[in-house]
Motif scaffolding. Structure first.
Motif, PDB file in Angstrom:
ATOM      1  N   THR A 592       0.667  -1.094   0.004  1.00 24.27           N
ATOM      2  CA  THR A 592      -0.003  -0.076  -0.015  1.00 24.27           C
ATOM      3  C   THR A 592       0.867   1.312   0.034  1.00 24.27           C
ATOM      4  OG1 THR A 592      -1.838  -1.174   1.322  1.00 24.27           O
ATOM      5  CG2 THR A 592      -1.771   1.221   1.309  1.00 24.27           C
ATOM      6  N   ASP A 593       1.906   1.367   0.879  1.00 22.80           N
ATOM      7  CA  ASP A 593       2.801   2.543   0.775  1.00 22.80           C
ATOM      8  C   ASP A 593       4.204   2.115   0.703  1.00 22.80           C
ATOM      9  OD1 ASP A 593       3.258   5.224   1.162  1.00 22.80           O
ATOM     10  OD2 ASP A 593       3.243   5.197   3.310  1.00 22.80           O
ATOM     11  N   SER A 594       4.777   1.931  -0.451  1.00 23.92           N
ATOM     12  CA  SER A 594       5.921   0.989  -0.737  1.00 23.92           C
ATOM     13  C   SER A 594       7.085   1.745  -0.258  1.00 23.92           C
ATOM     14  CB  SER A 594       5.867   0.720  -2.253  1.00 23.92           C
ATOM     15  OG  SER A 594       4.903  -0.002  -2.563  1.00 23.92           O
ATOM     16  N   VAL A 595       7.359   2.934  -0.710  1.00 26.06           N
ATOM     17  CA  VAL A 595       8.333   4.058  -0.630  1.00 26.06           C
ATOM     18  C   VAL A 595       8.725   4.068   0.935  1.00 26.06           C
ATOM     19  CG1 VAL A 595       9.867   6.023  -1.047  1.00 26.06           C
ATOM     20  CG2 VAL A 595       8.146   4.766  -2.762  1.00 26.06           C
ATOM     21  N   PRO A 596       7.908   4.614   1.835  1.00 28.96           N
ATOM     22  CA  PRO A 596       8.352   4.701   3.264  1.00 28.96           C
ATOM     23  C   PRO A 596       8.685   3.457   3.885  1.00 28.96           C
ATOM     24  CG  PRO A 596       6.445   5.911   2.532  1.00 28.96           C
ATOM     25  CD  PRO A 596       6.678   5.097   1.585  1.00 28.96           C
ATOM     26  N   VAL A 597       7.568   2.622   3.652  1.00 28.04           N
ATOM     27  CA  VAL A 597       7.826   1.186   4.542  1.00 28.04           C
ATOM     28  C   VAL A 597       9.180   0.364   3.893  1.00 28.04           C
ATOM     29  CG1 VAL A 597       6.904  -1.085   4.720  1.00 28.04           C
ATOM     30  CG2 VAL A 597       5.350   1.057   4.782  1.00 28.04           C
ATOM     31  N   THR A 598       9.572   0.407   2.609  1.00 28.91           N
ATOM     32  CA  THR A 598      10.666  -0.382   2.269  1.00 28.91           C
ATOM     33  C   THR A 598      11.814   0.257   2.746  1.00 28.91           C
ATOM     34  OG1 THR A 598      10.490   1.032   0.242  1.00 28.91           O
ATOM     35  CG2 THR A 598       9.503  -1.241   0.147  1.00 28.91           C
ATOM     36  N   GLU A 599      11.881   1.608   2.648  1.00 27.17           N
ATOM     37  CA  GLU A 599      13.043   2.477   3.419  1.00 27.17           C
ATOM     38  C   GLU A 599      13.093   2.133   4.725  1.00 27.17           C
ATOM     39  OE1 GLU A 599      12.594   6.511   2.493  1.00 27.17           O
ATOM     40  OE2 GLU A 599      13.053   6.411   0.453  1.00 27.17           O
ATOM     41  N   TYR A 600      12.028   2.082   5.586  1.00 26.49           N
ATOM     42  CA  TYR A 600      12.202   1.848   7.036  1.00 26.49           C
ATOM     43  C   TYR A 600      12.919   0.312   7.160  1.00 26.49           C
ATOM     44  CZ  TYR A 600      10.593  -0.089  11.613  1.00 26.49           C
ATOM     45  OH  TYR A 600      10.718  -0.459  12.717  1.00 26.49           O
ATOM     46  N   LEU A 601      11.998  -0.619   6.508  1.00 28.22           N
ATOM     47  CA  LEU A 601      12.762  -2.171   6.722  1.00 28.22           C
ATOM     48  C   LEU A 601      14.099  -2.314   6.257  1.00 28.22           C
ATOM     49  CD1 LEU A 601       9.373  -3.874   5.195  1.00 28.22           C
ATOM     50  CD2 LEU A 601      10.166  -3.603   7.674  1.00 28.22           C
ATOM     51  N   ALA A 602      14.492  -1.468   5.239  1.00 30.87           N
ATOM     52  CA  ALA A 602      15.832  -1.692   4.645  1.00 30.87           C
ATOM     53  C   ALA A 602      16.894  -1.062   5.778  1.00 30.87           C
ATOM     54  CB  ALA A 602      16.128  -1.109   3.331  1.00 30.87           C
ATOM     55  N   THR A 603      16.340  -0.074   6.126  1.00 30.12           N
ATOM     56  CA  THR A 603      17.119   0.472   7.544  1.00 30.12           C
ATOM     57  C   THR A 603      17.156  -0.249   8.575  1.00 30.12           C
ATOM     58  OG1 THR A 603      16.743   2.756   6.453  1.00 30.12           O
ATOM     59  CG2 THR A 603      17.572   2.479   8.864  1.00 30.12           C
ATOM     60  N   GLU A 604      16.228  -0.798   9.047  1.00 27.36           N
ATOM     61  CA  GLU A 604      16.133  -1.596  10.196  1.00 27.36           C
ATOM     62  C   GLU A 604      16.791  -2.877   9.911  1.00 27.36           C
ATOM     63  OE1 GLU A 604      15.038  -0.597  13.151  1.00 27.36           O
ATOM     64  OE2 GLU A 604      14.750   1.046  12.063  1.00 27.36           O
ATOM     65  N   PHE A 605      16.907  -3.466   8.565  1.00 24.28           N
ATOM     66  CA  PHE A 605      17.634  -4.692   8.381  1.00 24.28           C
ATOM     67  C   PHE A 605      19.214  -4.562   8.870  1.00 24.28           C
ATOM     68  CE2 PHE A 605      20.262  -7.393   5.477  1.00 24.28           C
ATOM     69  CZ  PHE A 605      19.571  -8.783   5.700  1.00 24.28           C
ATOM     70  N   TYR A 606      19.837  -3.626   8.864  1.00 30.44           N
ATOM     71  CA  TYR A 606      21.271  -3.333   9.333  1.00 30.44           C
ATOM     72  C   TYR A 606      21.453  -2.756  10.655  1.00 30.44           C
ATOM     73  CZ  TYR A 606      22.594  -4.486   4.539  1.00 30.44           C
ATOM     74  OH  TYR A 606      22.897  -4.977   3.243  1.00 30.44           O
ATOM     75  N   SER A 625       6.073  -8.509  -0.983  1.00 33.80           N
ATOM     76  CA  SER A 625       5.562  -7.458  -1.435  1.00 33.80           C
ATOM     77  C   SER A 625       5.864  -7.210  -2.962  1.00 33.80           C
ATOM     78  CB  SER A 625       5.987  -6.405  -0.441  1.00 33.80           C
ATOM     79  OG  SER A 625       5.814  -6.533   0.777  1.00 33.80           O
ATOM     80  N   ALA A 626       7.142  -7.201  -3.257  1.00 34.85           N
ATOM     81  CA  ALA A 626       7.459  -7.217  -4.501  1.00 34.85           C
ATOM     82  C   ALA A 626       7.049  -8.244  -5.533  1.00 34.85           C
ATOM     83  CB  ALA A 626       9.116  -7.178  -4.859  1.00 34.85           C
ATOM     84  N   ALA A 696      11.099  -0.218  -7.859  1.00 35.72           N
ATOM     85  CA  ALA A 696      12.055  -1.474  -7.761  1.00 35.72           C
ATOM     86  C   ALA A 696      13.355  -0.815  -7.034  1.00 35.72           C
ATOM     87  CB  ALA A 696      12.415  -1.766  -8.996  1.00 35.72           C
ATOM     88  N   GLY A 697      13.712   0.285  -7.425  1.00 30.34           N
ATOM     89  CA  GLY A 697      15.069   0.925  -6.684  1.00 30.34           C
ATOM     90  C   GLY A 697      14.735   0.945  -5.272  1.00 30.34           C
ATOM     91  N   HIS A 698      13.599   1.326  -4.808  1.00 31.80           N
ATOM     92  CA  HIS A 698      13.436   1.566  -3.510  1.00 31.80           C
ATOM     93  C   HIS A 698      13.531   0.185  -2.657  1.00 31.80           C
ATOM     94  CE1 HIS A 698      12.390   5.723  -3.678  1.00 31.80           C
ATOM     95  NE2 HIS A 698      11.774   5.349  -4.753  1.00 31.80           N
ATOM     96  N   PHE A 699      13.124  -0.836  -3.334  1.00 28.11           N
ATOM     97  CA  PHE A 699      13.312  -2.176  -2.629  1.00 28.11           C
ATOM     98  C   PHE A 699      14.861  -2.547  -2.668  1.00 28.11           C
ATOM     99  CE2 PHE A 699       8.743  -2.114  -3.229  1.00 28.11           C
ATOM    100  CZ  PHE A 699       8.335  -3.393  -2.332  1.00 28.11           C
ATOM    101  N   PHE A 700      15.295  -2.314  -3.782  1.00 29.46           N
ATOM    102  CA  PHE A 700      16.683  -3.189  -4.102  1.00 29.46           C
ATOM    103  C   PHE A 700      18.000  -2.327  -3.300  1.00 29.46           C
ATOM    104  CE2 PHE A 700      20.494  -3.813  -6.774  1.00 29.46           C
ATOM    105  CZ  PHE A 700      20.548  -5.118  -6.649  1.00 29.46           C
TER     106      PHE A 700
END
Length: 840
Positions: A592-606, A625-626, A696-700
């Motif tokens: 539903t809200d791809s850009v903010p959520v993916t940025e948050y998840l990728a940040t929390e991953f590290y 999601s992808a 795709a770039g926001h996920f990758f």
């Protein structure tokens, strides 16, 4: 002086005269008389005129030459003058009455030298067959047990052993398809084992009578037969009889101990391996072997090291027998402690966990649990610190592995060790899937009783507890009737009233809940943050996915905050399907809200202070999601499949049919009309935009941001191989889903730079992920961009990929793999397009 040489001279002159007569004579009577003369040197009856000294001289110096002369003249004319009975009595008798060791050597040399096929060869084969059937092997072995002859030498003994043990091979090489059944290994080696048992029984009787015997030759024959790969056939006959005879006879035990002690060291391993697999009980092995493991360094190395740590092909029964043998005697128990220390070191070694086969790790785990189960309480207290160190280090090494079976193995062994040690009353408990492998490991901590270790033919396959609780179906009504009679009621009075009542089907009933499910996303968020009511949290968790997909505008307002709460949420109330519900809600928020959520998840991953499970959850949410964003948008206005199915299956009342009568008539006409060509029956699918391509770039790219920065609790390029492998596989999937996207070229170049540094990683999962990622790059990037963007890396990558393809295809060709996984599909595709790519 002349009188002492008279027997030698007489025998030499007599045998020489017989040889000359057989060479020149053509008379049947003369030939028969000459053969009778030679045979008389082998008869020791009371009517014999030959002295014992003459018989000994003939056996020592002239018997072998006589047999060789007979074989060299096997096609002579004088042999044709004899009848069948005379040939059997005189000619064959010379082979079957003399010293068996000389007879065997001459017969084997004669069979190898006589041309095949021929009548002479058939005669020699027939004599050899009668030689084996008449028990001459027993006479041969027993003659060697009674002492060494004057002509015995190491060369003669080695030659005799070679002919005796390799008889099936020698006859098969000469006779080929005309070989006798008795000469086959399946028949010959059990026969040799039975002759050995007869000799051992005679040895026991001789020891009881006060006579000395030597078992050196029998032990050498046993060792040579086992080292040539026939230990199973030999001990299939020896082991049951030795186990039975040594149960109550100390003389048999001493004979068995001496037999094994006399086995040459170079053949001892094959003997011990065959015997361990043939016996059924540890006490039987203890009676047969004795303390050989303490007397022989070779036996100690084989029993305590090689069969437990270097080889892993044996069944659990063999391990139980080996370790039980070490635990049977007080003098051997220090070796059990030594074995336990070696097993602990091998099981907890991180390098062994990573590089040894999975079957060997399972083998070592079984041995470790069996060994711990045999320890006494005092020994357990003494080794508590070492076992605790082994448990902690081994569990860490196993849980760090990327292989599911290895991690599960570490959990099971850790549970068993903690329950055996009982550290402060606390026991480890893991959640894992129970299969046959885990059940077997758990059962090893309970040693079998003596009755359970004996093979029983009439034992049922049902477990003991099931057998005790099973009640025949015929006994249930009688028991009910007896209980009714005891209570003073009629057994049929209460049953008749309920016969006509049909029970309701309650299989699809659901438990009614007093609380109502939430209707707004903020109510769900509030329940997750502050509520202590399990029912409210459960209802919120089950309703949140639908609320997110229904109220997209509200979901975008709280998407990041709700994702944070779900990521840190724990299953405090044992909710059914908790992981699936939480994952579905996070996927809905990401879509539903791809850009903010993916940025948050990728940040929390590290980020720091996250568990491996949480980091893997982040990767799974991004992948799902992808995948959902890359699929076409379906028409949500139509009825769902469930509603359609219920509508079609529900019977309609007359007059309520919504279908017009003209439509009914038109359908009947269409169904009965035949057409040669109907054209396109279904309209083509409507093109829909790919929702994944713009984001795709926001996920990758955020997942490639901090991979080389180790944290306190997370080192991606260090020991966290599992997370690294899943990360590479996730990036490969994100690259694969971005095919035809504008950002695919930049993604492919960045992914190739990332995985190229870890293409030779020690973990198999990481290497397979690298291969999958490289395949995704080559298959997803536009072909015109490969040479332009990846010109520096293309040829080197193509060469490495071609080498990996060849190696994997060789392995999969050997196992005839027909796998349909993504790696195999990509490899098949690349194998067909390799020539075209090389031309580019």
């Amino acid at each position: 002086m002349m009188q002492s040489l008279t027997p030698d001279v007489e025998v030499r002159l007599s045998v020489g005269q017989c040889v000359r007569t057989l060479t020149t004579s053509k008379e049947k009577e003369e030939v028969t008389k000459t053969l009778h003369t030679l045979t008389s040197y082998l008869d020791d009856g009371p009517q014999s005129t030959i002295t014992s000294a003459q018989r000994a001289e003939f056996s020592r110096a002239h018997y072998t030459r006589t047999l060789q002369f007979l074989i060299s003249n096997i096609n002579a004319d004088w042999l044709q003058l004899l009848t069948v009975a005379q040939c059997t009595e005189l000619w064959d008798g010379l082979f079957l009455r003399g010293p068996p060791d000389q007879t065997l050597l001459v017969l084997m040399d004669g069979i190898s030298s006589v041309s095949s096929p021929s009548a002479g060869l058939d005669r020699l084969v027939s004599i050899l067959e009668r030689f084996l059937q008449s028990g001459r092997l027993t006479v041969l072995l027993w003659s060697r047990c009674q002492g060494k002859g004057p002509s015995d030498s190491p060369q003669l003994r080695e030659t005799l052993l070679g002919r005796l043990v390799a008889l099936p091979d020698l006859t098969a090489n000469q006779l080929h398809h005309h070989n006798k059944t008795l000469f086959l290994p399946q028949q010959y080696y059990p026969l040799l084992a039975r002759d050995m048992l007869t000799v051992l029984e005679r040895t026991c009787q001789a020891l009881r009578d006060g006579n000395d015997c030597s078992l050196t030759f029998v032990a050498q024959a046993l060792g040579k037969a086992c080292v040539q790969g026939h230990s199973g056939l030999v001990f299939g006959v020896l082991a049951p009889r030795l186990s039975s005879c040594t149960r109550s006879d100390m003389v048999w035990q001493r004979v068995c101990w001496k037999l094994l002690e006399n086995v040459p060291e170079r053949w001892l391993e094959s003997v011990l391996t065959g015997m361990v697999q043939a016996v059924n009980r540890p006490d039987a092995l203890s009676r047969i072997m004795g303390n050989l493991v303490l007397k022989s360094k070779k036996a100690q190395f084989v029993i305590t090291h090689k069969l437990l740590l270097l080889q892993y092909k044996y069944e659990t029964r063999v391990l139980s027998i080996l370790l039980g043998y070490l635990a049977q005697d007080r003098e051997r128990r220090p070796l059990l402690i030594q074995v336990l220390r070696s097993l602990c070191q091998a099981w907890a070694n991180p390098s062994a966990v990573r590089h040894t086969p999975l079957e060997q790790q399972l083998y070592v785990s079984r041995a470790l649990l069996l060994c711990v189960g045999l320890l006494s309480d005092a020994e357990l207290q003494e080794l508590r610190s070492e076992l605790l160190q082994c448990m902690l280090g081994g569990m860490q090494s196993h849980l760090d592995s990327s292989v599911v079976r290895v991690r599960r193995m570490g959990m099971v062994v850790g549970e068993c060790l903690s329950s055996r040690m009982d550290v402060n009353g606390a026991k480890l408990k893991f959640e894992y899937e129970h299969d046959e492998e885990t059940k077997e490991l758990l059962s090893l901590m309970t040693p079998l009783s003596e009755e359970e270790t004996e093979p029983l033919d009439d034992r049922l396959d049902l477990p003991q507890d099931v057998k005790g609780q099973t009640v025949p179906s015929q006994a249930v009504p009688s028991q009910a009737a007896s209980m009714a009679q005891k209570s003073g009621a009629d057994p049929d009075s209460e049953l008749d009233s309920d016969d006509e009542l049909t029970p309701y089907d309650m299989s699809a009933d659901q438990e009614m809940s007093q609380a109502a499910p939430p209707r707004y996303l903020r109510d769900c968020l509030e329940a997750f943050l502050s509520s202590e009511d399990p029912v409210r949290v459960d209802l919120s968790l089950r309703a949140i996915e639908g609320l997110v997909r229904k109220n997209t505008s509200t979901a975008r307002e709280v998407s990041v905050e709700l994702s944070k709460v779900l990521l840190h949420m724990e299953d405090r109330y044992n909710t059914v399907g908790f992981l699936r519900l939480r994952q579905a809600a996070m996927v809905a928020l990401t879509v539903t809200d791809s850009v903010p959520v993916t940025e948050y998840l990728a940040t929390e991953f590290y980020s720091m202070n996250y568990s491996i499970r949480q980091r893997l959850d982040i990767l799974e949410v991004l992948i799902m999601s992808a995948q959902e964003l890359s699929q076409p948008i379906t028409d949500k206005g139509g009825p769902s499949k469930a509603i359609q199915r219920v509508t079609m299956d529900t019977p309609l009342y007359p007059g309520d049919d919504p279908i017009h009568w003209r439509q009914v008539v038109e359908r009947r006409i269409q169904s009965k009309t035949k057409r040669l060509s109907k054209g396109v029956t279904h309209p083509p699918a409507k093109p829909t935009p790919n929702r994944y391509a713009p984001v795709a770039g926001h996920f990758f790219f955020p997942l490639l941001r901090n991979y080389d920065r180790p944290q306190v609790t997370f080192d991606l390029l260090g020991g966290d191989h599992l997370v690294l492998g899943r990360l590479i596989h996730t990036l490969g999937l994100l690259m694969h889903l971005a095919v035809n996207a504008p950002v695919a070229t930049q993604m492919g170049r960045a992914l190739l730079d990332f995985v190229w540094a870890v293409r030779y990683h020690v973990d198999q999962m990481v290497r397979r992920g690298v291969l999958f990622a490289v395949c995704s790059v080559f298959l997803s990037m536009p072909s015109q961009s490969l040479l332009v963007e990846l010109s520096d890396q293309l040829f080197e990558t193509r060469a490495w990929l071609a080498g990996m393809t060849r190696r994997m295809w060789l392995k999969r060709a050997q196992s005839r793999c027909s796998c349909s996984c993504s790696v195999c599909v990509n490899l098949r595709y690349l194998s067909h397009t390799h020539t075209h790519t090389a031309g580019m």
